[in-house]
Design a protein around this motif. Structure first.
Motif, PDB file in Angstrom:
ATOM      1  N   LEU A   1       3.806  -0.437 -10.078  1.00 30.47           N
ATOM      2  CA  LEU A   1       3.522   0.787  -9.331  1.00 30.47           C
ATOM      3  C   LEU A   1       4.795   1.606  -9.126  1.00 30.47           C
ATOM      4  O   LEU A   1       4.778   2.835  -9.241  1.00 30.47           O
ATOM      5  CB  LEU A   1       2.891   0.450  -7.980  1.00 30.47           C
TER       6      LEU A   1
ATOM      7  N   PHE B   1     -15.538   8.459  -6.852  1.00 30.11           N
ATOM      8  CA  PHE B   1     -15.064   7.781  -5.651  1.00 30.11           C
ATOM      9  C   PHE B   1     -14.697   8.747  -4.525  1.00 30.11           C
ATOM     10  O   PHE B   1     -13.674   8.609  -3.860  1.00 30.11           O
ATOM     11  CB  PHE B   1     -13.891   6.847  -5.955  1.00 30.11           C
TER      12      PHE B   1
ATOM     13  N   PHE C   1       0.808  -1.205   0.000  1.00 31.73           N
ATOM     14  CA  PHE C   1       0.000   0.000   0.000  1.00 31.73           C
ATOM     15  C   PHE C   1       0.843   1.257   0.000  1.00 31.73           C
ATOM     16  O   PHE C   1       0.404   2.321  -0.422  1.00 31.73           O
ATOM     17  CB  PHE C   1      -0.990  -0.024   1.160  1.00 31.73           C
TER      18      PHE C   1
ATOM     19  N   LEU D   1       1.345   1.736  -3.630  1.00 31.15           N
ATOM     20  CA  LEU D   1       0.095   2.220  -4.213  1.00 31.15           C
ATOM     21  C   LEU D   1      -0.066   3.712  -3.970  1.00 31.15           C
ATOM     22  O   LEU D   1      -0.332   4.498  -4.880  1.00 31.15           O
ATOM     23  CB  LEU D   1      -1.069   1.498  -3.528  1.00 31.15           C
TER      24      LEU D   1
ATOM     25  N   SER E   1     -10.385   2.623  -1.250  1.00 34.50           N
ATOM     26  CA  SER E   1     -11.121   1.514  -0.657  1.00 34.50           C
ATOM     27  C   SER E   1     -10.342   0.945   0.516  1.00 34.50           C
ATOM     28  O   SER E   1     -10.897   0.683   1.581  1.00 34.50           O
ATOM     29  CB  SER E   1     -11.330   0.401  -1.689  1.00 34.50           C
TER      30      SER E   1
ATOM     31  N   LEU F   1     -11.437   0.941   4.499  1.00 38.53           N
ATOM     32  CA  LEU F   1     -11.507  -0.311   5.245  1.00 38.53           C
ATOM     33  C   LEU F   1     -10.619  -0.238   6.484  1.00 38.53           C
ATOM     34  O   LEU F   1     -11.055  -0.568   7.600  1.00 38.53           O
ATOM     35  CB  LEU F   1     -11.039  -1.466   4.354  1.00 38.53           C
TER      36      LEU F   1
ATOM     37  N   LEU G   1      -5.712  -6.366 -11.055  1.00 40.56           N
ATOM     38  CA  LEU G   1      -5.287  -6.526  -9.668  1.00 40.56           C
ATOM     39  C   LEU G   1      -5.870  -5.410  -8.798  1.00 40.56           C
ATOM     40  O   LEU G   1      -6.343  -5.654  -7.685  1.00 40.56           O
ATOM     41  CB  LEU G   1      -3.758  -6.527  -9.585  1.00 40.56           C
ATOM     42  N   LEU G   2      -5.841  -4.206  -9.331  1.00 37.21           N
ATOM     43  CA  LEU G   2      -6.376  -3.081  -8.562  1.00 37.21           C
ATOM     44  C   LEU G   2      -7.875  -3.225  -8.337  1.00 37.21           C
ATOM     45  O   LEU G   2      -8.372  -2.933  -7.245  1.00 37.21           O
ATOM     46  CB  LEU G   2      -6.076  -1.761  -9.290  1.00 37.21           C
ATOM     47  N   GLU G   3      -8.554  -3.683  -9.340  1.00 36.92           N
ATOM     48  CA  GLU G   3      -9.997  -3.865  -9.200  1.00 36.92           C
ATOM     49  C   GLU G   3     -10.292  -4.936  -8.154  1.00 36.92           C
ATOM     50  O   GLU G   3     -11.226  -4.816  -7.363  1.00 36.92           O
ATOM     51  CB  GLU G   3     -10.626  -4.250 -10.545  1.00 36.92           C
ATOM     52  N   ARG G   4      -9.466  -5.967  -8.151  1.00 38.75           N
ATOM     53  CA  ARG G   4      -9.661  -7.027  -7.167  1.00 38.75           C
ATOM     54  C   ARG G   4      -9.464  -6.491  -5.753  1.00 38.75           C
ATOM     55  O   ARG G   4     -10.225  -6.793  -4.829  1.00 38.75           O
ATOM     56  CB  ARG G   4      -8.677  -8.180  -7.452  1.00 38.75           C
ATOM     57  N   ILE G   5      -8.434  -5.682  -5.572  1.00 36.95           N
ATOM     58  CA  ILE G   5      -8.173  -5.102  -4.257  1.00 36.95           C
ATOM     59  C   ILE G   5      -9.347  -4.227  -3.816  1.00 36.95           C
ATOM     60  O   ILE G   5      -9.838  -4.332  -2.689  1.00 36.95           O
ATOM     61  CB  ILE G   5      -6.873  -4.281  -4.273  1.00 36.95           C
ATOM     62  N   ALA G   6      -9.804  -3.385  -4.745  1.00 44.20           N
ATOM     63  CA  ALA G   6     -10.917  -2.493  -4.404  1.00 44.20           C
ATOM     64  C   ALA G   6     -12.139  -3.314  -3.998  1.00 44.20           C
ATOM     65  O   ALA G   6     -12.825  -2.993  -3.022  1.00 44.20           O
ATOM     66  CB  ALA G   6     -11.241  -1.589  -5.591  1.00 44.20           C
TER      67      ALA G   6
ATOM     68  N   VAL H   1      -7.269  -9.111   4.140  1.00 46.10           N
ATOM     69  CA  VAL H   1      -8.566  -8.976   3.468  1.00 46.10           C
ATOM     70  C   VAL H   1      -8.388  -8.330   2.099  1.00 46.10           C
ATOM     71  O   VAL H   1      -8.911  -8.805   1.087  1.00 46.10           O
ATOM     72  CB  VAL H   1      -9.524  -8.108   4.324  1.00 46.10           C
ATOM     73  N   ALA H   2      -7.611  -7.256   2.064  1.00 49.52           N
ATOM     74  CA  ALA H   2      -7.466  -6.502   0.823  1.00 49.52           C
ATOM     75  C   ALA H   2      -6.799  -7.327  -0.271  1.00 49.52           C
ATOM     76  O   ALA H   2      -7.117  -7.191  -1.447  1.00 49.52           O
ATOM     77  CB  ALA H   2      -6.656  -5.229   1.083  1.00 49.52           C
TER      78      ALA H   2
ATOM     79  N   LYS I   1      -9.244   4.300  -6.765  1.00 46.80           N
ATOM     80  CA  LYS I   1     -10.304   3.505  -6.159  1.00 46.80           C
ATOM     81  C   LYS I   1      -9.721   2.464  -5.211  1.00 46.80           C
ATOM     82  O   LYS I   1     -10.210   2.279  -4.093  1.00 46.80           O
ATOM     83  CB  LYS I   1     -11.089   2.827  -7.280  1.00 46.80           C
ATOM     84  N   ALA I   2      -8.663   1.808  -5.630  1.00 50.23           N
ATOM     85  CA  ALA I   2      -8.059   0.765  -4.799  1.00 50.23           C
ATOM     86  C   ALA I   2      -7.516   1.363  -3.504  1.00 50.23           C
ATOM     87  O   ALA I   2      -7.794   0.858  -2.407  1.00 50.23           O
ATOM     88  CB  ALA I   2      -6.942   0.067  -5.570  1.00 50.23           C
ATOM     89  N   ILE I   3      -6.783   2.438  -3.616  1.00 48.42           N
ATOM     90  CA  ILE I   3      -6.180   2.998  -2.408  1.00 48.42           C
ATOM     91  C   ILE I   3      -7.233   3.588  -1.482  1.00 48.42           C
ATOM     92  O   ILE I   3      -7.169   3.446  -0.262  1.00 48.42           O
ATOM     93  CB  ILE I   3      -5.079   4.032  -2.749  1.00 48.42           C
TER      94      ILE I   3
ATOM     95  N   ASN J   1     -12.155  -6.374  -2.802  1.00 48.48           N
ATOM     96  CA  ASN J   1     -11.889  -7.003  -1.506  1.00 48.48           C
ATOM     97  C   ASN J   1     -12.164  -6.051  -0.348  1.00 48.48           C
ATOM     98  O   ASN J   1     -12.562  -6.466   0.733  1.00 48.48           O
ATOM     99  CB  ASN J   1     -10.429  -7.457  -1.437  1.00 48.48           C
ATOM    100  N   CYS J   2     -11.902  -4.777  -0.575  1.00 50.94           N
ATOM    101  CA  CYS J   2     -12.033  -3.791   0.501  1.00 50.94           C
ATOM    102  C   CYS J   2     -13.428  -3.197   0.607  1.00 50.94           C
ATOM    103  O   CYS J   2     -13.746  -2.559   1.609  1.00 50.94           O
ATOM    104  CB  CYS J   2     -11.051  -2.641   0.274  1.00 50.94           C
TER     105      CYS J   2
ATOM    106  N   LEU K   1      -6.583   2.957  -9.755  1.00 50.70           N
ATOM    107  CA  LEU K   1      -5.573   3.173  -8.716  1.00 50.70           C
ATOM    108  C   LEU K   1      -6.168   3.918  -7.533  1.00 50.70           C
ATOM    109  O   LEU K   1      -6.031   3.518  -6.372  1.00 50.70           O
ATOM    110  CB  LEU K   1      -4.451   4.036  -9.299  1.00 50.70           C
TER     111      LEU K   1
END
Lengths: 144, 144
Positions: free
Chosen positions: B132, A59, A7, A10, B16, B20, A131-136, B115-116, B12-14, A138-139, B10
DNA sequence: GCAAGATGTATGATATATCATAGAAATTGC
DNA sequence: GCAATTTCTATGATATATCATACATCTTGC
């Protein structure tokens, strides 16, 4: 070590990009933030969204969007026209000045992306996005 | 479309993940933000950094760090002891309360990460981190 | 139709982000 | 040793992030 934390990478990537983007917009003498640009762009594409809907698209949360919209209206980049069928809302429209600034920012954003993604193959981007979408996902809080 | 833009994913992932993380810290009754935690953690590891050095490590700017440190001191999580050899600075130390909160937050952070990153293989993480880092590097201003 | 609930917007409080700059203190050059 | 420069911290101004909540307006159930 911080460097080993995903992170951290990220955060670093997105902040680097945002700084680059803002610096180039500023350098071009354009008076708008990246976030304002994003909201303005969303309104351009859909002028019938509620603040909550805009917030979901960019977002952010509704309170942030409310303040950004108020600022964009104050700066004359957006026009707020009361909606006859709903006294709570106003229909937002990008003003002439708003269009001009969007047009001016567009090529800068494209150039920034090219710089940021230099050396990444099309396939890399696909993998990255997945991968980023998956992380989002998951969270994301369970919706219900 | 916004969804096709990498930086949207990107961001969105961070975001999210941060939501969390903060939600779980709050739920545990711990009164600290993710950003404060990060700074506190850095001070724990190195108690002789300048604000600028801390800022580089957490990828924020010096002004933000100054305010966060002031807040952490005010909340009693950090102690500021004047440095005898440099009248401008104070040596920062994590207080007893600071240690307690760090200890309490640690397992929550680990759980959040799990989780993430559920469903991502070790190899995915490596690829992700490399991409990244490349983006961050591409965006970094030329230092000189 | 009206009461209850849902939706939409605005705003207070607090935290963070960023730039610019002020002011103090240290370092350098000579 | 002192002037010029650099470093370090603090803070003003403005923008954004988030939660909570107030308030108005709309919708639903009946």
């Amino acid at each position: 070590m911080l460097n080993s934390i995903l992170f951290y990478s990220l955060d670093k990537a997105i902040r680097s990009y945002r700084r680059l983007a803002q610096a180039n917009i500023d350098r071009a003498g354009l008076d708008i933030t990246v976030d304002q640009w994003l909201v303005l762009q969303v309104v351009l594409e859909h002028d019938d969204l509620t603040q909550q809907e805009i917030a979901e698209r960019v977002f952010k949360d509704q309170a942030s969007v409310a303040r950004m919209l108020a600022l964009l209206v104050k700066r004359g980049l957006l026009l707020g026209i009361p909606l006859p069928n709903d006294g709570r809302r106003t229909r937002l429209r990008v003003s002439e000045a708003g269009h001009q600034i969007l047009d001016a920012v567009q090529p800068i954003i494209l150039a920034n992306r090219a710089v940021a993604l230099a050396g990444l193959a099309e396939n890399d981007l696909t993998v990255l996005r997945q991968l980023l979408e998956r992380i989002a996902q998951n969270c994301a809080p369970v919706a219900n």
